[in-house]
Design an enzyme around this catalytic site. Structure first.
Site, PDB file in Angstrom:
ATOM      1  N   ASN A  23       0.804  -1.218   0.000  1.00 20.77           N
ATOM      2  CA  ASN A  23       0.000   0.000   0.000  1.00 20.77           C
ATOM      3  C   ASN A  23       0.838   1.269   0.000  1.00 20.77           C
ATOM      4  OD1 ASN A  23      -2.403  -1.413  -0.090  1.00 20.77           O
ATOM      5  ND2 ASN A  23      -2.673  -1.427   2.130  1.00 20.77           N
ATOM      6  N   CYS A 115     -10.676  -5.279  -5.709  1.00 20.74           N
ATOM      7  CA  CYS A 115     -11.462  -6.099  -4.787  1.00 20.74           C
ATOM      8  C   CYS A 115     -12.897  -5.601  -4.681  1.00 20.74           C
ATOM      9  CB  CYS A 115     -10.829  -6.085  -3.395  1.00 20.74           C
ATOM     10  SG  CYS A 115      -9.352  -7.086  -3.241  1.00 20.74           S
ATOM     11  N   PRO A 121     -15.807   5.035  -3.808  1.00 25.05           N
ATOM     12  CA  PRO A 121     -16.003   5.939  -4.943  1.00 25.05           C
ATOM     13  C   PRO A 121     -14.816   6.864  -5.141  1.00 25.05           C
ATOM     14  CG  PRO A 121     -17.303   6.657  -3.055  1.00 25.05           C
ATOM     15  CD  PRO A 121     -16.730   5.322  -2.696  1.00 25.05           C
ATOM     16  N   VAL A 122     -14.576   7.208  -6.415  1.00 24.16           N
ATOM     17  CA  VAL A 122     -13.479   8.121  -6.739  1.00 24.16           C
ATOM     18  C   VAL A 122     -13.957   9.564  -6.763  1.00 24.16           C
ATOM     19  CG1 VAL A 122     -12.258   6.361  -8.047  1.00 24.16           C
ATOM     20  CG2 VAL A 122     -13.834   7.895  -9.235  1.00 24.16           C
ATOM     21  N   ASP A 123     -15.224   9.802  -6.395  1.00 22.97           N
ATOM     22  CA  ASP A 123     -15.737  11.167  -6.470  1.00 22.97           C
ATOM     23  C   ASP A 123     -14.999  12.111  -5.533  1.00 22.97           C
ATOM     24  OD1 ASP A 123     -16.866   9.786  -4.325  1.00 22.97           O
ATOM     25  OD2 ASP A 123     -18.664  11.042  -4.287  1.00 22.97           O
TER      26      ASP A 123
END
Length: 416
Positions: A23, A115, A121-123
């Site tokens: 990560n 996954c 969300p990418v908002d």
């Protein structure tokens, strides 16, 4: 496709080493797009997601290749399009959005996959980048972004999003003026990214707090950088010592990043201490269940929830697991029940009745951390466990069977 065959019931004893952090590696590798010179990353784990990222970087104009445990990246002619064929397999691929806008003023990134453990969300990324002057549209499954030059802005996240913080942190390094990120993620991996960017010439302060300040610079140069150890892999090995009633010395364990995990293990009756060479985790004759509520760092990590549930299944007493970060992150429960666990779900809470003897069974992994939970359960179970769909496991653990076998595990990888 491979599966893992595990014969359980053997206490793990010996020394096991933690790999570099997945990560931390993913955003730091993506940050290569910001540089105008070659860069060398050390302690990079050989994982499916890392290989996918290296392929993506090559397509974007930053050829990347492993040399030993290091990844060498040579930024050259940048390309703004991240194709669906690669992005569909990995949510972290959206992290190229900010760097591409900062360097090229344009980006065309396929909507991300990965996954299936929640919307993620990418908002939050897009709305924050819009405050810096970017404009977006969705075109045939691609996020298309454009800007003249990103401008510094004061941005407050509604939630301390790790990916959003990382994307904005990278974008702001080459923006004009100062950017302030409030309610920023405090995770150690965010700190590692900021430290890397500073090593390349960025002007960043406040990493590790919820307010990060970035003053844009003209360019970022190359460097040689060592990725931090993987705290989730380390935590998984700590649980492995407990669930098998073993005694492990964990090398390269990032103790300061695992305070919440270490304390819960102590609450359950395990010995956890720092000593020369690593962190010692030892079974002391009794395991008592506990309650867990996942929170953003420095709280208990959602990425350790599934592993602890496996441990709670064999501990005495009742325990509760409340998942506050992601929905759909209890998909491992039905597989644990197949092995004899007593777990009941109510919304985002799992009630675990411990003291059960798990028994080997064929089980199927549904995501990365769920697969780790099933491996741990297999190590503690009587009989033979077959963990299928371990491509999830390979996304986040570097040859886990090769690390566990030398400390006593009976685990082998075979074709399905």
């Amino acid at each position: 496709m491979d599966k893992l065959v595990i014969k359980g019931g053997v206490p793990l004893e010996g020394t096991i080493r933690v790999s570099g952090s997945k990560n931390a590696s993913l955003p730091i590798l993506m940050a290569s797009i910001l540089l105008d010179e070659p860069v060398i990353y050390r302690n990079v784990p050989r994982l499916r997601d890392i290989h996918t990222t290296n392929k993506l970087l090559g397509i974007l104009g930053c050829p990347a290749e492993f040399q030993g445990d290091a990844v060498h990246v040579r930024p050259c002619d940048l390309n703004p399009e991240a194709p669906y064929e690669l992005v569909k397999t990995m949510r972290a691929s959206v992290l190229c959005l900010g760097p591409l806008l900062a360097r090229l003023g344009e980006a065309r990134v396929a909507y991300p996959g990965g996954c299936a453990i929640g919307a993620r969300p990418v908002d939050l990324h897009l709305s924050a980048l819009e405050k810096m002057g970017a404009e977006f549209e969705l075109d045939s499954g691609y996020i298309v972004g454009r800007c003249r030059q990103l401008q510094g802005a004061h941005i407050r996240f509604d939630f301390p999003t790790v990916g959003g913080t990382e994307n904005l942190l990278m974008a702001a390094t080459l923006a004009k003026g100062e950017t302030i990120l409030e309610n920023a993620a405090r995770e150690p991996e965010v700190i590692d990214l900021a430290d890397f960017l500073c090593a390349c010439g960025a002007d960043i302060t406040g990493q590790g707090t919820d307010v990060i300040r970035i003053r844009g610079v003209e360019r970022l140069h190359g460097c040689e950088y060592r990725i931090m150890p993987d705290r989730i892999e380390a935590g998984t090995f700590m649980v492995a010592a407990g669930i098998t009633r073993g005694n492990l010395l964990i090398e390269d364990c990032p103790d300061d990043a695992l305070d919440a995990v270490s304390q819960k293990l102590r609450d359950m009756g395990l010995h956890v201490s720092r000593e020369e060479g690593g962190t010692r985790v030892r079974y002391q004759g009794h395991l008592e269940s506990t309650d867990i509520v996942t929170h953003p760092y420095p709280g208990f990590p959602t990425d350790m929830q599934a592993q602890f549930m496996a441990l709670m299944c064999v501990a005495d007493g009742f325990g509760m697991v409340e998942e506050t970060i992601f929905e759909n992150r209890f998909m491992h429960v039905l597989e644990l029940v197949r092995m004899g666990a007593d777990v009941r779900l109510v919304g985002r809470t799992a009630r675990v009745r411990g003291g059960r003897q798990l028994r080997g069974a064929p089980v199927m992994a549904s995501d990365l951390r769920a697969s780790a939970s099933l491996v741990l359960a297999g190590l503690a179970a009587q009989g033979e466990t077959h963990v299928q769909r371990i491509y999830h496991l390979d996304r986040g653990y570097e040859s886990i069977e090769e690390k566990l076998c030398p400390v006593g595990a009976d685990i082998r990888r075979v074709p399905e």
